[in-house]
Design a protein around this motif. Structure first.
Motif, PDB file in Angstrom:
ATOM      1  N   SER A 193      -0.491  -7.308  11.070  1.00  0.00           N
ATOM      2  CA  SER A 193      -1.620  -6.861  10.252  1.00  0.00           C
ATOM      3  C   SER A 193      -1.862  -7.861   9.133  1.00  0.00           C
ATOM      4  O   SER A 193      -1.103  -8.806   8.936  1.00  0.00           O
ATOM      5  CB  SER A 193      -1.336  -5.470   9.669  1.00  0.00           C
ATOM      6  N   LEU A 194      -2.933  -7.627   8.378  1.00  0.00           N
ATOM      7  CA  LEU A 194      -3.262  -8.504   7.264  1.00  0.00           C
ATOM      8  C   LEU A 194      -2.337  -8.284   6.076  1.00  0.00           C
ATOM      9  O   LEU A 194      -2.225  -9.136   5.210  1.00  0.00           O
ATOM     10  CB  LEU A 194      -4.714  -8.270   6.830  1.00  0.00           C
ATOM     11  N   GLU A 195      -1.683  -7.126   6.032  1.00  0.00           N
ATOM     12  CA  GLU A 195      -0.789  -6.809   4.929  1.00  0.00           C
ATOM     13  C   GLU A 195       0.585  -7.427   5.142  1.00  0.00           C
ATOM     14  O   GLU A 195       1.038  -7.592   6.280  1.00  0.00           O
ATOM     15  CB  GLU A 195      -0.631  -5.293   4.789  1.00  0.00           C
ATOM     16  N   ASP A 196       1.255  -7.750   4.038  1.00  0.00           N
ATOM     17  CA  ASP A 196       2.639  -8.216   4.105  1.00  0.00           C
ATOM     18  C   ASP A 196       3.562  -7.024   4.289  1.00  0.00           C
ATOM     19  O   ASP A 196       3.429  -6.015   3.583  1.00  0.00           O
ATOM     20  CB  ASP A 196       3.011  -8.963   2.821  1.00  0.00           C
ATOM     21  N   ASN A 197       4.493  -7.141   5.227  1.00  0.00           N
ATOM     22  CA  ASN A 197       5.486  -6.100   5.454  1.00  0.00           C
ATOM     23  C   ASN A 197       6.806  -6.514   4.840  1.00  0.00           C
ATOM     24  O   ASN A 197       7.192  -7.680   4.885  1.00  0.00           O
ATOM     25  CB  ASN A 197       5.670  -5.844   6.958  1.00  0.00           C
ATOM     26  N   TYR A 198       7.532  -5.529   4.295  1.00  0.00           N
ATOM     27  CA  TYR A 198       8.809  -5.795   3.658  1.00  0.00           C
ATOM     28  C   TYR A 198       9.874  -4.862   4.220  1.00  0.00           C
ATOM     29  O   TYR A 198       9.562  -3.766   4.708  1.00  0.00           O
ATOM     30  CB  TYR A 198       8.719  -5.595   2.137  1.00  0.00           C
ATOM     31  N   ILE A 199      11.124  -5.306   4.122  1.00  0.00           N
ATOM     32  CA  ILE A 199      12.239  -4.509   4.591  1.00  0.00           C
ATOM     33  C   ILE A 199      13.349  -4.589   3.559  1.00  0.00           C
ATOM     34  O   ILE A 199      13.528  -5.613   2.902  1.00  0.00           O
ATOM     35  CB  ILE A 199      12.737  -5.006   5.976  1.00  0.00           C
ATOM     36  N   PHE A 200      14.094  -3.495   3.383  1.00  0.00           N
ATOM     37  CA  PHE A 200      15.209  -3.493   2.452  1.00  0.00           C
ATOM     38  C   PHE A 200      16.335  -4.350   3.014  1.00  0.00           C
ATOM     39  O   PHE A 200      16.749  -4.184   4.160  1.00  0.00           O
ATOM     40  CB  PHE A 200      15.706  -2.069   2.202  1.00  0.00           C
ATOM     41  N   VAL A 201      16.843  -5.257   2.196  1.00  0.00           N
ATOM     42  CA  VAL A 201      17.863  -6.196   2.662  1.00  0.00           C
ATOM     43  C   VAL A 201      19.191  -5.498   2.856  1.00  0.00           C
ATOM     44  O   VAL A 201      19.844  -5.624   3.890  1.00  0.00           O
ATOM     45  CB  VAL A 201      18.023  -7.367   1.664  1.00  0.00           C
ATOM     46  N   LYS A 202      19.635  -4.721   1.866  1.00  0.00           N
ATOM     47  CA  LYS A 202      20.929  -4.063   1.943  1.00  0.00           C
ATOM     48  C   LYS A 202      20.803  -2.747   2.696  1.00  0.00           C
ATOM     49  O   LYS A 202      19.720  -2.203   2.877  1.00  0.00           O
ATOM     50  CB  LYS A 202      21.483  -3.817   0.539  1.00  0.00           C
ATOM     51  N   SER A 203      21.932  -2.244   3.149  1.00  0.00           N
ATOM     52  CA  SER A 203      21.928  -0.991   3.908  1.00  0.00           C
ATOM     53  C   SER A 203      21.361   0.116   3.044  1.00  0.00           C
ATOM     54  O   SER A 203      21.611   0.193   1.852  1.00  0.00           O
ATOM     55  CB  SER A 203      23.349  -0.619   4.340  1.00  0.00           C
ATOM     56  N   LEU A 204      20.620   1.007   3.681  1.00  0.00           N
ATOM     57  CA  LEU A 204      19.923   2.041   2.919  1.00  0.00           C
ATOM     58  C   LEU A 204      20.891   2.987   2.239  1.00  0.00           C
ATOM     59  O   LEU A 204      20.664   3.440   1.131  1.00  0.00           O
ATOM     60  CB  LEU A 204      18.991   2.818   3.868  1.00  0.00           C
ATOM     61  N   GLY A 205      21.971   3.305   2.912  1.00  0.00           N
ATOM     62  CA  GLY A 205      22.946   4.209   2.313  1.00  0.00           C
ATOM     63  C   GLY A 205      23.542   3.634   1.058  1.00  0.00           C
ATOM     64  O   GLY A 205      23.651   4.288   0.029  1.00  0.00           O
ATOM     65  N   ASN A 206      23.907   2.348   1.117  1.00  0.00           N
ATOM     66  CA  ASN A 206      24.493   1.723  -0.058  1.00  0.00           C
ATOM     67  C   ASN A 206      23.484   1.532  -1.162  1.00  0.00           C
ATOM     68  O   ASN A 206      23.789   1.598  -2.330  1.00  0.00           O
ATOM     69  CB  ASN A 206      25.099   0.356   0.323  1.00  0.00           C
ATOM     70  N   ILE A 210      -3.875   0.070 -11.755  1.00  0.00           N
ATOM     71  CA  ILE A 210      -2.553   0.090 -12.375  1.00  0.00           C
ATOM     72  C   ILE A 210      -1.476   0.214 -11.310  1.00  0.00           C
ATOM     73  O   ILE A 210      -0.436  -0.451 -11.377  1.00  0.00           O
ATOM     74  CB  ILE A 210      -2.449   1.245 -13.385  1.00  0.00           C
ATOM     75  N   ALA A 211      -1.707   1.057 -10.315  1.00  0.00           N
ATOM     76  CA  ALA A 211      -0.727   1.200  -9.233  1.00  0.00           C
ATOM     77  C   ALA A 211      -0.511  -0.127  -8.515  1.00  0.00           C
ATOM     78  O   ALA A 211       0.621  -0.481  -8.145  1.00  0.00           O
ATOM     79  CB  ALA A 211      -1.193   2.269  -8.243  1.00  0.00           C
ATOM     80  N   GLU A 266       0.826  -1.207   0.000  1.00  0.00           N
ATOM     81  CA  GLU A 266       0.000   0.000   0.000  1.00  0.00           C
ATOM     82  C   GLU A 266       0.859   1.256   0.000  1.00  0.00           C
ATOM     83  O   GLU A 266       0.527   2.247  -0.659  1.00  0.00           O
ATOM     84  CB  GLU A 266      -0.928   0.004   1.217  1.00  0.00           C
ATOM     85  N   HIS A 267       1.993   1.224   0.733  1.00  0.00           N
ATOM     86  CA  HIS A 267       2.899   2.377   0.733  1.00  0.00           C
ATOM     87  C   HIS A 267       3.395   2.673  -0.675  1.00  0.00           C
ATOM     88  O   HIS A 267       3.446   3.836  -1.102  1.00  0.00           O
ATOM     89  CB  HIS A 267       4.101   2.110   1.651  1.00  0.00           C
ATOM     90  N   LEU A 268       3.786   1.629  -1.389  1.00  0.00           N
ATOM     91  CA  LEU A 268       4.283   1.812  -2.751  1.00  0.00           C
ATOM     92  C   LEU A 268       3.184   2.313  -3.672  1.00  0.00           C
ATOM     93  O   LEU A 268       3.418   3.178  -4.532  1.00  0.00           O
ATOM     94  CB  LEU A 268       4.865   0.490  -3.261  1.00  0.00           C
ATOM     95  N   ILE A 282       0.528   4.128  -2.811  1.00  0.00           N
ATOM     96  CA  ILE A 282       0.260   5.530  -2.467  1.00  0.00           C
ATOM     97  C   ILE A 282       1.345   6.432  -3.039  1.00  0.00           C
ATOM     98  O   ILE A 282       1.066   7.523  -3.546  1.00  0.00           O
ATOM     99  CB  ILE A 282       0.156   5.692  -0.938  1.00  0.00           C
ATOM    100  N   TYR A 283       2.595   5.968  -2.959  1.00  0.00           N
ATOM    101  CA  TYR A 283       3.700   6.748  -3.511  1.00  0.00           C
ATOM    102  C   TYR A 283       3.509   6.961  -5.021  1.00  0.00           C
ATOM    103  O   TYR A 283       3.708   8.069  -5.541  1.00  0.00           O
ATOM    104  CB  TYR A 283       5.024   6.037  -3.240  1.00  0.00           C
ATOM    105  N   LEU A 284       3.122   5.900  -5.726  1.00  0.00           N
ATOM    106  CA  LEU A 284       2.902   6.004  -7.166  1.00  0.00           C
ATOM    107  C   LEU A 284       1.771   6.978  -7.499  1.00  0.00           C
ATOM    108  O   LEU A 284       1.912   7.859  -8.348  1.00  0.00           O
ATOM    109  CB  LEU A 284       2.571   4.623  -7.739  1.00  0.00           C
ATOM    110  N   MET A 285       0.654   6.828  -6.819  1.00  0.00           N
ATOM    111  CA  MET A 285      -0.514   7.649  -7.126  1.00  0.00           C
ATOM    112  C   MET A 285      -0.309   9.107  -6.707  1.00  0.00           C
ATOM    113  O   MET A 285      -0.725  10.029  -7.407  1.00  0.00           O
ATOM    114  CB  MET A 285      -1.748   7.052  -6.453  1.00  0.00           C
ATOM    115  N   ASP A 286       0.360   9.329  -5.561  1.00  0.00           N
ATOM    116  CA  ASP A 286       0.625  10.697  -5.112  1.00  0.00           C
ATOM    117  C   ASP A 286       1.558  11.424  -6.064  1.00  0.00           C
ATOM    118  O   ASP A 286       1.458  12.646  -6.241  1.00  0.00           O
ATOM    119  CB  ASP A 286       1.225  10.698  -3.708  1.00  0.00           C
TER     120      ASP A 286
END
Length: 299
Positions: free
Chosen positions: A278-291, A253-254, A220-222, A224-228
């Motif tokens: 929650s009912l939604e799947d949560n995801y996390i970035f595997v690699k460090s955010l800076g890299n 489409i989003a 949902e975050h992704l 919303i980011y696309l539509m916004d």
């Protein structure tokens, strides 16, 4: 052909025959014709595929002539590897089919929205044109003859501007529909999806207050980011001409883009699913955010 030449020619890293065979099966599955609608991408790929197959047959002969046999667990692992590759191909086809259906549905909604103004303007113009072409029919009419003077210069102006307005409106709507359809279909390309993923990461990093805290996001975050992103571009454009200059992003489409991006990012091990309440799947970035932002990880 010998084992050493196979390891060298195909750049294999295994030591045992089973390990070498497993690597060859993975390479063979990666260029399987099912990944391209049942046909090889090009003749070179087809040739490479059969080279892999020949190497596997040679290893099988070496295994059969020796005393070592593939265990049940090893055979199961090989089957699972190949099955996983085929399953990913099937999943990709299903995603493309769903996306195409959503594009058609979205375009149907847009065309239906503009159907009434197109029909209305065309009808008015057709009526005025008939009056202008057949003035005697209007003059002889007991009511219209009293209300409309088709021979006047004012009526000619009204007819001309109505005709030009209809042509401009139809051309503008047609151009917008074509632009919208091209845009929607382009969103299903790897180039566009890679841009979406990298810009989404950059946006999440910029909005995060504590770099030490892992950034967790949902589909949902992704979406919303696309539509916004597109709402922001068109927020101040209120008149019809400006409104038709830019493509639109709807929820269907989003969602398709978000599904595809998340699926590819998981396959590339760029993100992973984490436990959630929650009912939604949560995801996390595997690699460090800076890299991840500096190295521009691609899908």
């Amino acid at each position: 052909m010998d084992i050493e030449s196979i390891k060298r020619d195909f750049e294999l890293k295994g030591y045992t025959l089973l390990e070498l065979r497993t690597e060859l099966v993975k390479k063979m599955a990666a260029i399987h014709p099912d990944k391209n609608g049942g046909a090889f991408i090009d003749p070179d790929t087809e040739e490479q595929y059969y080279k892999y197959n020949g190497a596997i047959e040679f290893i099988d002969k070496q295994t059969a002539s020796g005393t070592s046999l593939i265990t049940v667990n090893d055979a199961k692992e090989l089957i699972e590897t190949f099955t996983k590759q085929i399953a990913q191909t099937t999943s990709s086809r299903d995603t493309d089919l769903i996306f195409a259906q959503r594009v058609d549905r979205s375009m149907g909604v847009i065309r239906k929205k503009f159907r009434l103004p197109k029909i209305t303007t065309a009808t008015i113009t057709a009526v005025l044109s008939a009056m202008w072409i057949f003035p005697n029919q209007v003059k002889d009419h007991p009511i219209l003859g009293q209300l409309i003077n088709v021979e006047s210069l004012m009526f000619t102006y009204i007819w001309f501007y109505a005709l030009m307005g209809t042509v401009i409106l139809w051309y503008g709507l047609y151009s917008f529909e074509q632009k919208q359809e091209r845009f929607l279909r382009n969103t299903n390309t790897a180039f566009y999806q890679n841009k979406v993923f990298k810009s989404f990461i950059a946006n999440e990093v910029r909005n995060d207050t504590e770099e030490s805290v892992p950034i967790i996001f949902t589909k949902e975050h992704l979406m919303i980011y696309l539509m916004d992103s597109y709402r922001g571009r068109g927020r101040r454009r209120t008149n019809l001409i400006r409104l038709l200059r830019f493509p639109k992003m709807d929820t269907d489409i989003a969602e398709s883009i978000a599904d595809t991006v998340i699926s590819k990012a998981e396959q590339k091990n760029l993100i992973k699913k984490v436990d959630s309440n929650s009912l939604e799947d949560n995801y996390i970035f595997v690699k460090s955010l800076g890299n991840s932002t500096k190295n521009s990880n691609a899908l």
